[in-house]
Enzyme design. Structure first.
Site, PDB file in Angstrom:
ATOM      1  N   ASN A   1       0.831  -1.211   0.000  1.00  0.00           N
ATOM      2  CA  ASN A   1       0.000   0.000   0.000  1.00  0.00           C
ATOM      3  C   ASN A   1       0.861   1.255   0.000  1.00  0.00           C
ATOM      4  O   ASN A   1       0.590   2.220  -0.722  1.00  0.00           O
ATOM      5  CB  ASN A   1      -0.911   0.018   1.231  1.00  0.00           C
ATOM      6  CG  ASN A   1      -2.067  -0.950   1.130  1.00  0.00           C
ATOM      7  OD1 ASN A   1      -2.333  -1.503   0.073  1.00  0.00           O
ATOM      8  ND2 ASN A   1      -2.745  -1.173   2.230  1.00  0.00           N
TER       9      ASN A   1
ATOM     10  N   ARG B   1     -10.725  -4.633 -14.228  1.00  0.00           N
ATOM     11  CA  ARG B   1      -9.474  -5.295 -13.855  1.00  0.00           C
ATOM     12  C   ARG B   1      -9.601  -6.764 -14.238  1.00  0.00           C
ATOM     13  O   ARG B   1     -10.436  -7.484 -13.686  1.00  0.00           O
ATOM     14  CB  ARG B   1      -9.186  -5.168 -12.357  1.00  0.00           C
ATOM     15  CG  ARG B   1      -8.996  -3.728 -11.884  1.00  0.00           C
ATOM     16  CD  ARG B   1      -8.440  -3.668 -10.476  1.00  0.00           C
ATOM     17  NE  ARG B   1      -8.419  -2.314  -9.949  1.00  0.00           N
ATOM     18  CZ  ARG B   1      -7.467  -1.416 -10.198  1.00  0.00           C
ATOM     19  NH1 ARG B   1      -6.466  -1.745 -10.995  1.00  0.00           N
ATOM     20  NH2 ARG B   1      -7.517  -0.213  -9.668  1.00  0.00           N
TER      21      ARG B   1
ATOM     22  N   HIS C   1     -16.003   2.334 -14.638  1.00  0.00           N
ATOM     23  CA  HIS C   1     -15.757   1.622 -13.382  1.00  0.00           C
ATOM     24  C   HIS C   1     -16.919   0.704 -13.002  1.00  0.00           C
ATOM     25  O   HIS C   1     -16.805  -0.087 -12.071  1.00  0.00           O
ATOM     26  CB  HIS C   1     -15.493   2.646 -12.265  1.00  0.00           C
ATOM     27  CG  HIS C   1     -14.975   2.058 -11.003  1.00  0.00           C
ATOM     28  ND1 HIS C   1     -15.708   2.029  -9.841  1.00  0.00           N
ATOM     29  CD2 HIS C   1     -13.794   1.468 -10.712  1.00  0.00           C
ATOM     30  CE1 HIS C   1     -15.004   1.456  -8.878  1.00  0.00           C
ATOM     31  NE2 HIS C   1     -13.840   1.101  -9.376  1.00  0.00           N
TER      32      HIS C   1
ATOM     33  N   TYR D   1     -11.652 -10.188  -2.166  1.00  0.00           N
ATOM     34  CA  TYR D   1     -12.466  -8.971  -2.109  1.00  0.00           C
ATOM     35  C   TYR D   1     -13.903  -9.344  -1.777  1.00  0.00           C
ATOM     36  O   TYR D   1     -14.515 -10.155  -2.468  1.00  0.00           O
ATOM     37  CB  TYR D   1     -12.456  -8.235  -3.454  1.00  0.00           C
ATOM     38  CG  TYR D   1     -11.192  -7.480  -3.786  1.00  0.00           C
ATOM     39  CD1 TYR D   1      -9.953  -7.867  -3.279  1.00  0.00           C
ATOM     40  CD2 TYR D   1     -11.228  -6.370  -4.623  1.00  0.00           C
ATOM     41  CE1 TYR D   1      -8.796  -7.190  -3.595  1.00  0.00           C
ATOM     42  CE2 TYR D   1     -10.066  -5.676  -4.945  1.00  0.00           C
ATOM     43  CZ  TYR D   1      -8.851  -6.090  -4.428  1.00  0.00           C
ATOM     44  OH  TYR D   1      -7.710  -5.408  -4.736  1.00  0.00           O
TER      45      TYR D   1
END
Length: 704
Positions: free
Chosen positions: A49, A380, A440, A473
């Site tokens: 990160n 993605r 998105h 996720y």
């Protein structure tokens, strides 16, 4: 910053808010209740990160600092002041990170008979083994570069660890022969791992950094020199893509060009070992052109993200217990899915439930002779994507396949380009996004001929069509054939073709950049009016990020009108809750646990008839104004109740939830008194009970 602003801040600085989020990740590495090898992974997440933070956010601030003074004056905050503050906080966190590794992780490993040793800790037998390993597996991978007058420029690859060597001769040698500086890239990828396992000794396990294997054998690399000192450096480069997104031109070529520039982008940070001799650091700076402002003091080792590959030694008790993906209870576990979707809506909750239902649906559609078209957005894409392979099969089988590929998905551009080109060559209609907008939203639309008309089937999700990320996720997805929803999904795909403004065409979906912001404001205003009439009014938002100034001010307005606002924010939040006269009725918490909380959920009280939306969009200016985003309503009462139940588990979490400042674990006393509620584990248990109930239900029996 003035004293007034310090006394009554309305918004929290975005950059410092992100660092506060990353500190929550570090807390998981410090938590003794987390299995030891999982704590190491949280160190890797923290490090990864922070790398991205420097490559994107810090690099952006550095560019702003270089603007002309008059231009900088127009900015809402001084970038130089922000940069100073965040670098101080980064320094504190890195110190805490190092203390955690040295004082908690390493002793914990030793208690479990795992020894991460350096070249100084080797027994004679181990030393001989390491030398032999070096000669057979490492030496041929090394490419030393001498930093002398013959080298005009040293290029350091982005995010790679380099070792520097200060080579010294006896004092009676001439100065130019007495010392030399050499650099070489650590060959982690070619070696296959950052770590080298040594033979066990009884029940004791031994492992070394590849760096230390090279350190151990450095004298062997440079036998003519009496002394060899080895230290590590790592460069992070500016990762922002500078793309002119005009309508004409080849966007794919531009992305390729920008990716190449990223490899040679401006330095954002040079991490160096503080024990490195000054003359070595000077030589590196001279040959790379890196200035003092890019220097960041690190430690002996860099790239802790490599700890994702730390050996597990087969010790399952030091890892999370397996949570295998569950079957979805209302969809068939084998056979065709489209008939089941035609009957009713179905929710999917990866990673608790298997993402295979999505790939199964695509494979089914690719083979079904009655399916004429498949449209899909890809933000993605996994490197080995079963989703993309199913789309290729659909093209081969004569389906009309339209794929909207977002080439500007940061750090995934390369994979997206690879599959975009393959699909394009196969004959799919590939659309490379929209000028000035990122796509998105996560949408799938299937067109099937049934009884003389086209029946539409859709899958709308908060998560990417990515098999790899679906394992970690936590997202929500909706399978539906509801014509009220599917017609509007088709309208979104029509926008990708005709580029026409679609404002006013969506009655159920909330779509950016058309009316998402306006409709969210209207929903908040409706709660404000109820509160002012003395009615019960509330808003619950689960988001990854809350940054948009106008939406935050609207929530402040709602709070002071008497609307109860509850926020579950995983990452950035610029809103300051529970501040008298500003956010009295706003509560905010965040959570970090085993899975990455990725779903967005908006709940509005609506006078007792709750409105529940699941969305791809956070409440950030970029999501609301500069992206194609979709929030979709959950209409079936039982599914709405399911989403609310899962949301309520997170609202009640008293194990992994933090207060809004995210400085400590919240409600531990409450957990002791009322019993522990760890929402991710309780979510799994709840969905497991649904799966078990559906498995034991007799065919044709009514659902309870």
């Amino acid at each position: 910053m003035s004293e007034t602003k310090q006394a009554q801040p309305r918004l929290l600085n975005r950059e410092l808010s992100w660092l506060t989020f990353n500190r929550r990740v570090l807390q998981e590495a410090q938590n003794p209740e987390v299995p030891l090898l999982e704590r190491i992974k949280f160190l890797a997440i923290f490090s990864s990160n922070l790398d991205e933070y420097f490559k994107v956010r810090v690099a952006t601030l550095r560019r702003l600092v270089k603007l002309k003074k008059k231009t900088r004056a127009k900015l809402s905050e001084d970038p130089a002041e922000q940069l100073h503050d965040l670098l101080q906080e980064v320094g504190r966190q890195q110190q805490e990170f190092g203390d955690t590794f040295r004082n908690q992780i390493l002793p914990g490993l030793r208690e479990e008979h795992i020894h991460l040793i350096s070249e100084h800790d080797l027994s004679e037998e181990q030393h001989q083994w390491v030398q032999q390993y070096f000669r057979q597996n490492v030496q041929d991978l090394l490419s030393p570069i001498i930093l002398d007058e013959n080298l005009h420029h040293l290029f350091l690859r982005d995010q790679s660890v380099y070792l520097t060597f200060l080579l010294s001769q006896p004092e009676n040698r001439k100065k130019h022969d007495a010392e030399r500086v050499v650099a070489m890239e650590l060959p982690t990828k070619r070696h296959g791992s950052r770590f080298v396992r040594l033979p066990d000794v009884g029940q004791e396990h031994y492992v070394m950094f590849l760096d230390d294997v090279i350190r151990c054998c450095a004298q062997e690399l440079f036998p003519k020199y009496q002394k060899v000192q080895v230290h590590a450096i790592k460069l992070s480069r500016d990762a922002e893509l500078d793309i002119q997104e005009e309508v004409s031109g080849n966007l794919l070529a531009k992305i390729k060009s920008s990716l190449q520039k990223r490899e040679t982008g401006f330095p954002a940070r040079l991490l160096y070992d503080p024990a490195m001799p000054k003359e070595v650091l000077r030589a590196v700076m001279q040959k790379t052109g890196i200035g003092k402002e890019e220097l960041v003091e690190g430690s002996r080792y860099h790239n802790f993200r490599d700890f994702f590959g730390f050996p597990d030694f087969g010790l399952a008790r030091l890892q999370y217990a397996p949570m295998p993906p569950l079957p979805q209870p209302t969809l068939p576990r084998t056979g065709p899915m489209l008939p089941a979707i035609a009957q009713r809506d179905h929710l999917l909750h990866p990673p608790y439930q298997s993402f295979d239902y999505v790939t199964r649906l695509l494979t089914e559609a690719a083979k079904d002779p009655q399916v004429s078209g498949i449209s899909m957005t890809l933000y993605r894409v996994a490197g080995k994507s079963e989703v993309a392979k199913a789309l290729l099969k659909a093209v081969k089988n004569g389906k009309q396949v339209t794929v909207v590929v977002e080439l500007k998905a940061r750090f995934d551009e390369e994979s997206n380009m690879f599959w975009a080109e393959k699909l394009q060559k196969a004959g799919a209609n590939v659309i490379f996004g929209i000028p000035d907008l990122k796509v998105h939203s996560k949408l799938l639309l299937i067109t099937r001929a049934e009884e003389g008309h086209n029946q539409l089937y859709a899958y709308l999700s908060t998560g990417n069509f990515n098999e790899k990320t679906s394992e970690i996720y936590a997202d929500h997805g909706l399978f539906t054939a509801n014509p009220e929803i599917t017609r509007e999904v088709a309208e979104v795909f029509r926008y990708f073709h005709d580029r026409q403004d679609k404002a006013g065409l969506f009655q159920h979906l909330l779509v950016a950049p058309f009316e998402l912001r306006e409709k969210l404001v209207a929903l908040v205003d409706a709660e404000i009016e109820r509160a002012r009439r003395g009615e019960d009014a509330y808003i619950i938002l689960k988001l990854n990020a809350l940054q948009d100034d106008r939406m935050i001010l609207k929530l402040y307005e709602a709070s002071e009108a008497g609307v109860r606002v509850e926020l579950l924010i995983r990452g950035i939040s610029c809103l300051i809750p529970e501040l008298a006269g500003q956010s009295t009725n706003i509560q905010q918490r965040g959570m970090v646990d085993r899975f990455l909380e990725h779903a967005r959920v908006y709940v509005f009280g609506n006078g007792g008839d709750e409105k529940v939306y699941v969305a791809s969009s956070d409440w950030m200016a970029r999501n609301l104004d500069r992206r194609v985003e979709v929030a979709f309503p959950i209409l079936q009462p039982e599914l709405k109740a399911e989403v609310r139940h899962l949301l309520d588990l997170q609202r009640q979490d008293n194990v992994k939830a933090r207060d809004w400042q995210n400085n400590f674990l919240g409600h531990t006393a409450e957990a002791t008194e009322k019993g522990r509620i760890r929402s991710q584990f309780d979510t799994y248990a709840y969905l497991k009970s649904l799966a078990k109930r559906s498995a034991t239900r007799k065919p044709g029996a009514p659902k309870s």
